[in-house]
Design a protein around this motif. Structure first.
Motif, PDB file in Angstrom:
ATOM      1  N   ALA A  44      -5.484 -12.775  -3.673  1.00  0.00           N
ATOM      2  CA  ALA A  44      -4.508 -13.467  -2.824  1.00  0.00           C
ATOM      3  C   ALA A  44      -3.863 -12.504  -1.844  1.00  0.00           C
ATOM      4  N   ILE A  45      -3.541 -11.320  -2.347  1.00  0.00           N
ATOM      5  CA  ILE A  45      -2.932 -10.318  -1.459  1.00  0.00           C
ATOM      6  C   ILE A  45      -3.903  -9.963  -0.356  1.00  0.00           C
ATOM      7  N   ALA A  46      -5.150  -9.785  -0.763  1.00  0.00           N
ATOM      8  CA  ALA A  46      -6.153  -9.415   0.239  1.00  0.00           C
ATOM      9  C   ALA A  46      -6.226 -10.470   1.335  1.00  0.00           C
ATOM     10  N   GLN A  47      -6.170 -11.730   0.948  1.00  0.00           N
ATOM     11  CA  GLN A  47      -6.258 -12.791   1.940  1.00  0.00           C
ATOM     12  C   GLN A  47      -4.996 -12.897   2.775  1.00  0.00           C
ATOM     13  N   ALA A  48      -3.855 -12.794   2.068  1.00  0.00           N
ATOM     14  CA  ALA A  48      -2.619 -13.218   2.722  1.00  0.00           C
ATOM     15  C   ALA A  48      -1.947 -12.129   3.532  1.00  0.00           C
ATOM     16  N   SER A  49      -2.237 -10.880   3.252  1.00  0.00           N
ATOM     17  CA  SER A  49      -1.435  -9.859   3.940  1.00  0.00           C
ATOM     18  C   SER A  49      -2.034  -9.517   5.290  1.00  0.00           C
ATOM     19  N   ASP A  52      -4.794  -4.010   7.177  1.00  0.00           N
ATOM     20  CA  ASP A  52      -6.218  -3.952   7.497  1.00  0.00           C
ATOM     21  C   ASP A  52      -7.050  -3.683   6.254  1.00  0.00           C
ATOM     22  N   ALA A  53      -8.348  -3.787   6.386  1.00  0.00           N
ATOM     23  CA  ALA A  53      -9.249  -3.721   5.228  1.00  0.00           C
ATOM     24  C   ALA A  53      -9.139  -2.388   4.521  1.00  0.00           C
ATOM     25  N   ASN A  54      -8.969  -1.287   5.295  1.00  0.00           N
ATOM     26  CA  ASN A  54      -8.868   0.035   4.662  1.00  0.00           C
ATOM     27  C   ASN A  54      -7.668   0.119   3.756  1.00  0.00           C
ATOM     28  N   SER A  55      -6.530  -0.412   4.271  1.00  0.00           N
ATOM     29  CA  SER A  55      -5.321  -0.367   3.446  1.00  0.00           C
ATOM     30  C   SER A  55      -5.511  -1.187   2.178  1.00  0.00           C
ATOM     31  N   ILE A  56      -6.135  -2.356   2.346  1.00  0.00           N
ATOM     32  CA  ILE A  56      -6.365  -3.197   1.166  1.00  0.00           C
ATOM     33  C   ILE A  56      -7.219  -2.456   0.154  1.00  0.00           C
ATOM     34  N   ALA A  57      -8.310  -1.838   0.689  1.00  0.00           N
ATOM     35  CA  ALA A  57      -9.194  -1.117  -0.225  1.00  0.00           C
ATOM     36  C   ALA A  57      -8.458   0.020  -0.902  1.00  0.00           C
ATOM     37  N   ALA A  58      -7.643   0.781  -0.117  1.00  0.00           N
ATOM     38  CA  ALA A  58      -6.886   1.894  -0.696  1.00  0.00           C
ATOM     39  C   ALA A  58      -5.901   1.375  -1.731  1.00  0.00           C
ATOM     40  N   ALA A 180       3.547  -6.865   4.594  1.00  0.00           N
ATOM     41  CA  ALA A 180       3.164  -5.504   4.199  1.00  0.00           C
ATOM     42  C   ALA A 180       1.950  -5.059   4.992  1.00  0.00           C
ATOM     43  N   SER A 181       2.066  -3.946   5.652  1.00  0.00           N
ATOM     44  CA  SER A 181       0.983  -3.529   6.542  1.00  0.00           C
ATOM     45  C   SER A 181       0.324  -2.232   6.116  1.00  0.00           C
ATOM     46  N   ASP A 182       0.960  -1.502   5.228  1.00  0.00           N
ATOM     47  CA  ASP A 182       0.263  -0.299   4.774  1.00  0.00           C
ATOM     48  C   ASP A 182       0.350  -0.199   3.269  1.00  0.00           C
ATOM     49  N   VAL A 183      -0.289   0.837   2.768  1.00  0.00           N
ATOM     50  CA  VAL A 183      -0.423   0.938   1.309  1.00  0.00           C
ATOM     51  C   VAL A 183       0.933   1.069   0.643  1.00  0.00           C
ATOM     52  N   ALA A 184       1.850   1.829   1.277  1.00  0.00           N
ATOM     53  CA  ALA A 184       3.156   2.050   0.658  1.00  0.00           C
ATOM     54  C   ALA A 184       3.883   0.734   0.432  1.00  0.00           C
ATOM     55  N   ALA A 267     -10.393   7.814  -1.452  1.00  0.00           N
ATOM     56  CA  ALA A 267      -9.857   6.589  -0.867  1.00  0.00           C
ATOM     57  C   ALA A 267      -8.392   6.734  -0.495  1.00  0.00           C
ATOM     58  N   LEU A 268      -7.652   7.496  -1.251  1.00  0.00           N
ATOM     59  CA  LEU A 268      -6.213   7.603  -1.003  1.00  0.00           C
ATOM     60  C   LEU A 268      -5.774   8.977  -1.493  1.00  0.00           C
ATOM     61  N   GLY A 269      -5.908   9.958  -0.624  1.00  0.00           N
ATOM     62  CA  GLY A 269      -5.542  11.295  -1.054  1.00  0.00           C
ATOM     63  C   GLY A 269      -6.462  11.741  -2.179  1.00  0.00           C
TER      64      GLY A 269
END
Lengths: 471, 506
Positions: A44-49, A52-58, A180-184, A267-269
């Motif tokens: 749901a988060i992946a769809q709704a936020s 971008d795809a990289n942030s979602i993947a991270a 929410a637009s970034d991983v943080a 993927a994230l540090g």
């Protein structure tokens, strides 16, 4: 876990197929429910936020690492706490639940926070906000997981599902609402969701405790803290170590793949992901569910019943002949329980082989390279299926209080899983995934051998292992 | 520097913590033999049951140690241990040797049985079976299951298991104690049972003589205790048919256990002393080699009671005294019934119970309740412990209603103070009233003998003696003559002095 079985027992007793299947489905829902809810929430988060795809993947990688870390870090605490609670209930000490849980949560938070800060301080490449939210999420998830485990041991399965649903719905809603637009920021929503889970779970526990004392609703949050549960750890160190080994073993193969640069990427540090292994492994772990459900409903309940009958017979002065009869019945229950799991898992794996080619791409969302991962998925499915047998054996060993044997099995599992996965990376890529299978086979074999030995000498060991005088 | 011990006394539940006939006897013995140094090894059940010593221990006691059987299974935590096949075979041979000895009378039991000697030598030592192996090894479990299979009916297994543990624990404990007891010239056990077993261990390990004196028959007393104890109530064991009495099996185990302990003491002791002929014959039938047995009755010191004798009035006081602790074996309830019977004929009769009521508070309460319900408060008085020499002048008769006795000192003391006795036909009582041999019987009856628990006969004899002064005086004279001739304390002490000298020179 037998608590699930007991509460579902009422339906199996009726005996017809519809009732039986309803209870099996119920067991599967209870065992797999939280997992499914979490997966749905991620989707749901992946769809709704708007990220971008990289942030979602991270974000996904971050949460996977978080969950792995939480499960391993809290494993000793989790086992010691549930054992302490079970002992307290047996001894009729009602009031010890909340104070000890408070203390355990404090211990978990402080230790998780310290570990998190230490790790975060060693990674200056990540942004401060990100590191802060990672640490916060780690602490929050530790608390949430401990509360969930305690709820499950109190047999509040409906409450567990409800709290999960509530927390993850809020998480997804928050992610959408605050854009929410970034991983943080995604991690911030994740943290909030975990806190909601922890708090709602605690509310249910407090309500149960108040009800046990005969009050309507708890008057105030109990500020009492008791550290008595730590005595269990001192007296039963093998229990804590077994829990640690079991969870470390469950993640050992993933960690091996994540840490090998040939099959993983950053993927994230420092948090890595393996595009080769992650998806098949996750999908393969679904294969564990049916076997788990079957064991919980049939095998474990019957085993627990007969084990209790044996203990009652010993204490009430049964004759030796009767004790040997009951021990034989218990062995029979163990055998039939394990057979049921093995049969179910064999069927599940055959299904996996049959539909793997269509199932995996559907789960992955249609990426073409996924077709190459199907064999790996099937091997992971086989490993998960065998893991269920190992879990059943472990459960029985814990019922018989053979903590040393359980620790041995978990250690074999952890070392074999790590070692075999590492080895498999140096073989032909077609053999990726066999490491997990070999480890599961080794763990099952050692577990069954130890269980066999324990059951064969049950009457003897029940009497001869008693200390002769109170300490 | 530790003083050398000449004679080490092995005492079970008596001196110096429990007041009674045996303890007084031990006290007299030690006090008289000033030239010897004594050591005391006391064995009790529970530490809490024995507070402070009730006797002022004389200065020639140079060593005192106490051990409590409640500690027997402590200090041995659960551990991994193995019983080798050879040891297991030795244990089985030992049990077989026991079975073959059981029921054999004295002469045939005196021969060498090497396996028993080996057991005494090696118990709880590196070369032999140790407590940890008994408690935790798989080999011990197999032996237990085999023994269990040979039982007649199946008792509740939990009870059987713990019965075996509680039986064997003290044996290992006493083996440890035996290695720690200081060296002595000779060891003297004042009963069989656990003290006797300790004596057998010491005789074997230290190669010093063991002397055994039995004041009562330990095995018989334990059998009475076991029959009276409540924890052998037959109940349905889960899975049993309910027709058999499974717990009776456990009672039999205990009886055989105490018999075996007795046999170990008899095998090792020389001499084996008893107080009267019937007791000596009992010892022989229980396995004591006849050649090593002898009879040495207890004595009293007439000087102690000369004043008591002299201060008597000319009238016979209508007071019947029971001199003994308020415990079931003394059957104080029958005494109360006797007083009730006598009070119907002699309304001014008094019954005094002269002895401590602290040992069995429950039984004492039952006796008091009986007095109340029979409305004998004006007649029956519980005096507690009293100095005997002061009470005897006030008594017209001493009555012992015990269901089991050895050679009661109370009767001899009563004779010395000029009081006839009405007693039950147990132990040496008949000998004391009627005489030991032909020369003794000529002296006449020093009282009367009735079957035990027969309140009617006892009351009748009491009435007879209290209402017929001529019979009473004849009994008094017979008692005084008998105690001077046969039960002089001085001759008893001389005999023991000779026994000790002989043992120390061996």
């Amino acid at each position: 876990m037998a608590g699930i079985g007991f509460s579902l027992r009422a339906t199996t007793v009726r005996g017809s197929y519809t009732f039986a299947s309803r209870s099996l489905v119920g067991a599967a829902v209870v065992c797999g429910g939280p997992f499914t809810i979490a997966a749905l929430a991620m989707g749901a988060i992946a769809q709704a936020s708007v990220a971008d795809a990289n942030s979602i993947a991270a974000f996904r990688v971050a949460t996977t690492w978080l969950v792995a870390g939480v499960l391993i870090w809290t494993a000793p605490l989790q086992l010691v706490l549930t054992r302490f609670l079970a002992d307290s209930e047996y001894l009729g000490e009602r009031g010890s639940l909340l104070p000890n849980l408070n203390a355990a949560l404090i211990l978990a938070s402080v230790s998780a926070g310290a570990l998190g800060c230490a790790l975060a301080a060693s990674q200056p490449s990540l942004s401060l906000a990100l590191r802060l939210w990672l640490v916060a999420a780690f602490v929050a998830t530790c608390n949430a997981w401990l509360v969930t485990v305690v709820l499950a041991s109190l047999r509040e399965h409906a409450a567990v599902l409800a709290c999960f649903a509530l927390a993850h719905a809020l998480m997804a809603g928050a992610a959408r609402a605050c854009g929410a637009s970034d991983v943080a920021m995604l991690l911030a929503c994740f943290t909030a969701g975990q806190w909601v889970l922890a708090v709602s779970g605690l509310a249910v526990i407090r309500r149960d405790a108040a009800r046990a004392r005969g009050e309507a609703m708890p008057a105030a949050i109990s500020g009492k803290i008791a550290w008595r549960f730590l005595r269990t750890a001192r007296v039963l160190p093998s229990l804590a170590l077994a829990g640690l080994a079991q969870h470390a073993g469950a993640w050992a193969d993933e960690l091996v793949f994540w840490l090998d640069p040939r099959v993983s990427h950053a993927a994230l540090g420092p948090l890595r992901a393996s595009s080769v292994y992650d998806l098949p492994n996750l999908a393969g772990s679904l294969c564990a569910l049916p076997g788990l459900a079957v064991f919980v409903v049939h095998g474990e309940t019957e085993f627990a019943d007969r084990q209790r009958a044996f203990v009652d017979a010993v204490l009430s002065g049964a004759t030796l002949t009767r004790l040997y009869t009951l021990a034989a019945l218990l062995t029979e229950a163990a055998r039939s329980g394990l057979w049921a799991v093995l049969r179910t898992q064999a069927l599940v794996w055959l299904l996996c082989l049959a539909v793997g080619h269509t199932l995996l791409p559907w789960l992955a969302g249609g990426a073409p390279s996924v077709a190459l991962q199907v064999p790996l998925f099937q091997l992971c499915g086989l490993a998960s299926a065998l893991q269920t047998v190992m879990l059943a054996v472990l459960s029985m060993l814990f019922y018989l209080d053979r903590r040393g044997a359980a620790l041995a099995v978990c250690s074999v599992w952890a070392i074999a899983n790590a070692g075999a996965s590492r080895l498999s990376l140096s073989w032909d890529p077609a053999y990726l995934g066999t490491g997990g299978v070999l480890a599961a086979v080794a763990a099952c074999a050692s577990g069954i051998a130890l269980l066999n030995h324990a059951l064969a000498n049950l009457v003897r060991d029940t009497f001869m292992h008693q200390p002769a005088a109170p300490a | 520097m530790r003083t050398h011990i000449d004679v080490c006394l092995l005492l079970e539940g008596t001196y110096p913590f429990v007041r009674g006939g045996v303890s007084s006897w031990v006290h007299t013995l030690i006090q008289d033999m000033r030239e010897l140094n004594f050591g005391l090894v006391f064995i009790g059940g529970r530490r809490a049951d024995y507070a402070d010593p009730t006797y002022a221990v004389p200065s020639n006691v140079v060593h005192l140690e106490c051990h409590y059987l409640e500690d027997s299974l402590r200090g041995c935590p659960a551990q991994r241990t193995r019983l080798s096949r050879r040891r297991a075979a030795e244990v089985l041979a030992l049990h077989a040797a026991w079975k073959s000895l059981a029921g054999r009378a004295g002469s045939s039991a005196g021969g060498a049985v090497p396996i028993l000697d080996e057991c005494l030598e090696s118990l709880e030592r590196p070369g032999g079976v140790q407590l940890a192996q008994f408690l935790y090894s798989a080999g011990a479990w197999d032996i237990m299951c085999n023994a269990h299979a040979e039982l007649g009916s199946e008792p509740p297994f939990l009870d059987y298991f713990w019965t075996l543990r509680v039986m064997h624990g003290p044996l290992f404990q006493l083996a440890r104690v035996a290695d720690a007891v200081p060296e002595a010239g000779a060891y003297h056990s004042i009963s069989t049972g656990y003290a006797g077993f300790l004596g057998a261990l010491l005789e074997r390990r230290r190669r010093r003589p063991l002397i055994l004196t039995e004041h009562g028959i330990y095995t018989k007393e334990r059998r009475i205790d076991l029959n009276q104890s409540g924890w052998f109530e037959p109940t349905r064991a889960a899975g049993s048919s309910g027709l058999s009495e499974p717990r009776g099996v456990l009672r039999e185990l205990w009886v055989r256990y105490f018999e075996s302990l007795g046999r170990m003491a008899y095998r090792s002791a020389d001499p084996i002393v008893s107080l009267f002929e019937a007791a000596r014959q009992r010892q022989v039938s229980d396995g004591a080699p006849a050649a090593r047995t002898r009879v040495l009755p207890n004595g009293v010191d007439p000087a102690r009671f000369a004043r008591a004798l002299g201060s008597r009035g000319s009238a016979i006081p209508p007071v019947i005294g029971l001199i003994g602790r308020v415990v079931p074996i003394k059957d104080v309830k029958t005494f109360i019934r006797v007083i009730g019977g006598v009070a119907r004929v002699l309304p001014n009769v008094q019954g005094w119970v002269i002895g401590s009521a602290d040992e069995d508070p429950e039984y004492a309460a039952e006796c008091r309740a009986l007095v109340r319900s029979a409305r004998l408060e004006a007649h029956v008085v519980f005096l507690g412990h009293q100095p005997i020499a002061e009470v005897l002048p006030k008594l017209g008769l001493v009555m012992l209603t015990s269901i089991s006795e050895g050679q009661p000192l109370a009767v001899l003391e009563a004779f010395s103070a000029g009081v006839p006795c009405v007693v039950t036909d147990v132990g040496a009582c008949r000998e004391q009233i009627e005489g030991r041999d032909a020369a003794d019987r000529v002296l006449g009856l020093a009282g009367r003998v009735a079957p035990f628990a027969d309140a009617g006969a006892l009351a009748q004899f009491a009435i007879e003696l209290l209402t017929q002064p001529s019979q009473w005086r004849a009994a008094q004279a017979a008692g005084l003559a008998r105690v001077r001739r046969c039960y002089a304390q001085a001759s008893m002490l001389e005999a023991y002095r000779a026994i000790y000298q002989g043992a120390l020179e061996r």
